[in-house]
Design a protein around this motif. Structure first.
Motif, mmCIF file in Angstrom:
data_model
loop_
_atom_site.group_PDB
_atom_site.id
_atom_site.type_symbol
_atom_site.label_atom_id
_atom_site.label_comp_id
_atom_site.label_asym_id
_atom_site.label_seq_id
_atom_site.Cartn_x
_atom_site.Cartn_y
_atom_site.Cartn_z
ATOM 1 N N ASN A 41 -92.469 29.569 -16.131
ATOM 2 C CA ASN A 41 -92.749 28.696 -17.272
ATOM 3 C C ASN A 41 -94.216 28.286 -17.206
ATOM 4 O O ASN A 41 -94.611 27.479 -16.366
ATOM 5 C CB ASN A 41 -91.839 27.463 -17.252
ATOM 6 C CG ASN A 41 -92.100 26.534 -18.416
ATOM 7 O OD1 ASN A 41 -92.749 26.926 -19.401
ATOM 8 N ND2 ASN A 41 -91.609 25.308 -18.324
ATOM 9 N N THR A 42 -95.038 28.847 -18.101
ATOM 10 C CA THR A 42 -96.472 28.527 -18.119
ATOM 11 C C THR A 42 -96.833 27.581 -19.254
ATOM 12 O O THR A 42 -98.015 27.329 -19.499
ATOM 13 C CB THR A 42 -97.279 29.824 -18.263
ATOM 14 O OG1 THR A 42 -96.955 30.459 -19.510
ATOM 15 C CG2 THR A 42 -96.986 30.781 -17.112
ATOM 16 N N ARG B 75 -89.382 34.380 -18.916
ATOM 17 C CA ARG B 75 -90.694 33.754 -18.951
ATOM 18 C C ARG B 75 -90.896 33.004 -20.274
ATOM 19 O O ARG B 75 -90.531 33.490 -21.347
ATOM 20 C CB ARG B 75 -91.790 34.812 -18.791
ATOM 21 C CG ARG B 75 -93.217 34.242 -18.780
ATOM 22 C CD ARG B 75 -94.209 35.291 -18.350
ATOM 23 N NE ARG B 75 -94.165 36.456 -19.228
ATOM 24 C CZ ARG B 75 -94.357 37.698 -18.806
ATOM 25 N NH1 ARG B 75 -94.576 37.942 -17.521
ATOM 26 N NH2 ARG B 75 -94.318 38.706 -19.659
ATOM 27 N N GLU C 122 -93.997 31.215 -22.518
ATOM 28 C CA GLU C 122 -95.446 31.136 -22.638
ATOM 29 C C GLU C 122 -95.840 30.440 -23.946
ATOM 30 O O GLU C 122 -95.164 30.594 -24.967
ATOM 31 C CB GLU C 122 -96.055 32.541 -22.654
ATOM 32 C CG GLU C 122 -95.799 33.376 -21.420
ATOM 33 C CD GLU C 122 -96.339 34.788 -21.576
ATOM 34 O OE1 GLU C 122 -97.432 35.067 -21.031
ATOM 35 O OE2 GLU C 122 -95.672 35.595 -22.253
ATOM 36 N N THR D 41 -98.577 30.832 -26.566
ATOM 37 C CA THR D 41 -99.606 31.815 -26.927
ATOM 38 C C THR D 41 -100.589 31.270 -27.955
ATOM 39 O O THR D 41 -101.707 31.768 -28.065
ATOM 40 C CB THR D 41 -98.948 33.086 -27.474
ATOM 41 O OG1 THR D 41 -98.098 32.740 -28.574
ATOM 42 C CG2 THR D 41 -98.121 33.755 -26.385
ATOM 43 N N TYR E 199 -94.417 29.617 -29.224
ATOM 44 C CA TYR E 199 -93.802 30.032 -27.957
ATOM 45 C C TYR E 199 -93.391 31.495 -28.034
ATOM 46 O O TYR E 199 -92.878 31.979 -29.059
ATOM 47 C CB TYR E 199 -92.561 29.186 -27.652
ATOM 48 C CG TYR E 199 -92.873 27.774 -27.201
ATOM 49 C CD1 TYR E 199 -93.288 27.518 -25.903
ATOM 50 C CD2 TYR E 199 -92.747 26.708 -28.085
ATOM 51 C CE1 TYR E 199 -93.569 26.229 -25.489
ATOM 52 C CE2 TYR E 199 -93.022 25.416 -27.678
ATOM 53 C CZ TYR E 199 -93.436 25.176 -26.377
ATOM 54 O OH TYR E 199 -93.718 23.909 -25.970
#
Length: 708
Positions: free
Chosen positions: A434-435, A472, A474, A476, A485
């Motif tokens: 999870n970024t 995952r 992200e 963006t 997302y």
């Protein structure tokens, strides 16, 4: 020519079918008018003596009042003819049977019509003539009996003062009525169990009033006669002489056939068929011959066209039937498999974490963590079940998103925890990344999770042991108000062919290789995920290579939230210290397991609990003076009396305080219309099953506070 032949065939078929039907109706008397009184007084001497008859107006077809209110029936015609032959004028008085007997005793009338030859003369103050008719006295009820002995211990309706009570000691409770209609209505209404009435009048009353009664056992044969008042014995011999002469010349038989005999003939289909067998058999052969002849002519004239159309039509019918049969089988299989597909993943987490908790009872931290994760999975499973029940709304595009504040990190972790145990048990390498930097956004948390869990479930299912699954999240793109997302689910599983990917998101589609591998699934999950994604304004894309793996990317935009104040946190159990302790609560629940769970919850917080297994028992307990309940928890679906009816009965109790006792509904039905209906029935709150303990205690406490 073709259309004219069709019209001709239709008309001919209609005539052939309708003719025997009309004939049967004719035999049943539907086209025959009801009999009327045609015998009139022939005595013209104004000074002639009168002969007064008392007749029961509720004894059709013997005596009754017609639509104009005039006396009619067999006895009226016989009485008029007797008076004519005696040179007297007939006077007809009507009343119920008790009133008619009173007329004889008071000398208001000379002759009582309809008296049985076995009647007690001391009770009727009459002398009897010879019989003028024949009938039977039968037992009528909602169910048939084999013999009159079955009346023992029953309530039986009879004519008030009837001699039957003396002639038959049936060990039953006789209830007297003034008219035959009253007797049969009492049976139909349940006031008595059975009624004893003359057969012919009973059938007329049942038909006229549409009573659901049947006649069974015959009590005795009936021979109605005329009764002469005992103060006029001089009338006995001349009246008997006239009756004998009327019997000898056939007058009585003629009138009997007119009023009773003809009405008893050919009234049932069985009777009509039995007495007209020759006609029906002959007509059946004629009809078959006529139809065969017509169809033969049509087939000759249109042979080629008919054969071609028949072949094409038959082929289309077979194809349609085949498609319907295949669709029905697929739908049945898909529904059952879909339940397994959507529920299996959270159920696996529940079982696994419960097992971990039971194995670490001596380690409270590990046990509590496992139970918390099991709770998250169980809540997700409930959401999936609700979604399956609401499938029609998804298919029709009427599903609405419910926007709320979402804790992005927490939501990601919940999805990870739900699948990690299953992945590890299958021998998969599960990577969760999870970024995302944004903490809180607006969105439909349940629907977003539904899309993600479907992708993770498929990845786990179609990836063999030793493979890898990547989950995952992200960010963006990001603006001050929105964030974009990309949720990626990538696996090293069996992959999909290019041909299959063209219709990947169609309902119930599955790759042939998945079927050959024995992997279970419905093919419905990705279709739902795609529709939910479209509803969110997002995209769901797939890239896959057969034998190498699949990558799904779930992308959507969400509005950012400044803080977490809008998050719907799961409520902690309310501070129930002094509020619920010592409260007297009635729990109405027919399921023993549910009853045990609710009792345990309530007693743990200090409540005193009484139980009832159905609504009727609950109403009785609330009505008792010794019971004083602070609140009632009422199940909806129960035997004997359901929760809605029980609530209505409680609200009608004469004690205002008991009638206003707070009632909270408990039901597995969680739709808005169910909650609205409970309010309409007088309930004060609504709790859905399975029971959420904090919500249940909070609802009870809130309601008790509002009732102060």
């Amino acid at each position: 020519m073709k259309n004219r032949l069709k019209v001709f065939l239709i008309l001919l078929t209609a005539v052939i079918i309708c003719f025997p039907v009309v004939y049967t109706f004719y035999k049943q008397g539907l086209f025959t008018p009801a009999p009327t009184v045609t015998t009139v007084s022939t005595v013209t001497d104004v000074n002639a003596e009168t002969l007064t008859f008392a007749m029961d107006y509720d004894f059709d077809p013997y005596s009754y009042l017609d639509k104009n209110g005039d006396p009619s029936g067999l006895n009226v015609e016989i009485a008029t003819e007797i008076a004519n032959r005696m040179g007297r004028k007939a006077v007809i008085l009507t009343g119920n049977w008790q009133e008619c007997k009173a007329m004889i005793k008071s000398s208001q009338a000379d002759v009582l019509a309809g008296l049985e030859i076995f009647a007690d003369e001391s009770k009727t103050s009459t002398l009897k003539t010879i019989p003028i008719s024949h009938d039977s006295i039968k037992v009528y009820g909602k169910t048939a009996i084999n013999d009159v002995g079955s009346l023992s211990g029953k309530r039986v309706g009879i004519s008030a003062g009837s001699i039957i009570t003396k002639l038959y000691e049936l060990n039953c409770e006789y209830v007297g009525y003034n008219t035959n209609t009253e007797i049969l209505q009492a049976v139909a209404n349940g006031e008595v169990d059975y009624g004893i009435v003359h057969g012919s009048p009973a059938e007329k009353i049942i038909e006229k009033n549409h009573l659901d009664l049947i006649g069974s056992a015959t009590l005795m044969e009936s021979f109605p006669a005329f009764g002469i008042r005992e103060t006029a014995p001089e009338l006995e011999e001349p009246i008997n002489d006239v009756i004998k002469s009327m019997a000898d010349d056939g007058t009585i038989n003629k009138l009997y056939d007119k009023w009773i005999g003809s009405n008893l003939q050919n009234k049932t289909l069985v009777g009509i068929f039995a007495s007209n067998q020759t006609f029906y058999i002959s007509y059946a052969f004629f009809a078959m011959f006529a139809l065969l002849l017509i169809f033969y002519v049509v087939s000759v004239l249109h042979h080629r066209e008919h054969d071609l159309e028949t072949a094409l039509s038959y082929q289309k019918v077979l194809e349609t039937e085949k498609q319907h049969a295949e669709a029905a089988n697929i739908a049945k299989s898909i529904f059952l498999s879909n339940m397994s597909h959507d529920i299996r993943t959270p159920m696996n987490a529940i079982i696994g974490f419960n097992a971990i908790a039971s194995q670490h009872l001596d380690d409270p931290k590990t046990a509590q963590d496992a139970l918390a994760k099991s709770k998250d999975a169980s809540e997700h499973m409930m959401n999936i079940i609700n979604d399956i029940l609401d499938m029609s709304r998804i298919e029709s595009g009427r599903l609405e998103l419910h926007e709320e504040v979402i804790d992005v990190k927490k939501a990601f972790t919940q999805n990870e925890n739900m699948f990690r145990l299953g992945m590890e048990q299958k021998g998969l390498h599960f990577i969760a990344e999870n970024t995302a930097s944004t903490c809180y956004v607006y969105g439909d948390d349940m629907r977003i999770k539904q899309v993600i869990t479907n992708l993770l479930s498929n990845a786990m299912k179609f990836t063999p042991a030793g493979g890898t699954v990547l989950y995952r999240c992200e960010e963006t793109q990001k603006t001050p108000d929105t964030v974009h997302y990309d949720i990626t689910v990538k696996d090293t599983g069996i992959g999909m062919s290019e041909e299959y990917q063209k219709h990947l998101f169609q309902p119930f589609e599955r790759e042939r290789t998945a079927t050959e591998s024995g992997i279970q699934g419905t093919g419905l999950g990705l279709s739902i995920a795609k529709k939910l994604t479209d509803l969110m304004g997002g995209t769901l894309t797939c890239t896959s290579q057969l034998g190498k793996g699949t990558t799904f990317v779930f992308s959507f935009d969400a509005k950012t939230a400044s803080d977490h104040t809008g998050i719907q946190e799961k409520p902690e159990p309310p501070n129930i210290g002094t509020m619920l302790k010592g409260r007297h609560i009635l729990l109405v629940e027919d399921n023993q397991l549910n009853q045990e769970i609710a009792c345990h919850i309530l007693t743990d917080v200090g409540c005193s609990v009484d139980t009832a297994e159905n609504g009727a028992e609950a109403v009785d307990k609330v009505a008792l003076d010794s019971n004083d309940y602070d609140l009632i928890l009422m199940d909806i679906q129960m035997p004997v009396m359901d929760g809605y009816q029980a609530t209505k009965e409680i609200r009608k109790l004469p004690d205002p305080r008991k009638a206003k006792t707070p009632i909270i509904a408990m039901s597995a039905n969680a739709f808005e219309e169910d909650i609205h209906k409970a309010t309409e029935q007088g309930m004060n709150g609504y709790i859905t099953k399975p029971i959420d303990v904090p919500k249940m205690l909070e609802a009870i406490q809130s309601l008790l506070i509002s009732q102060k």
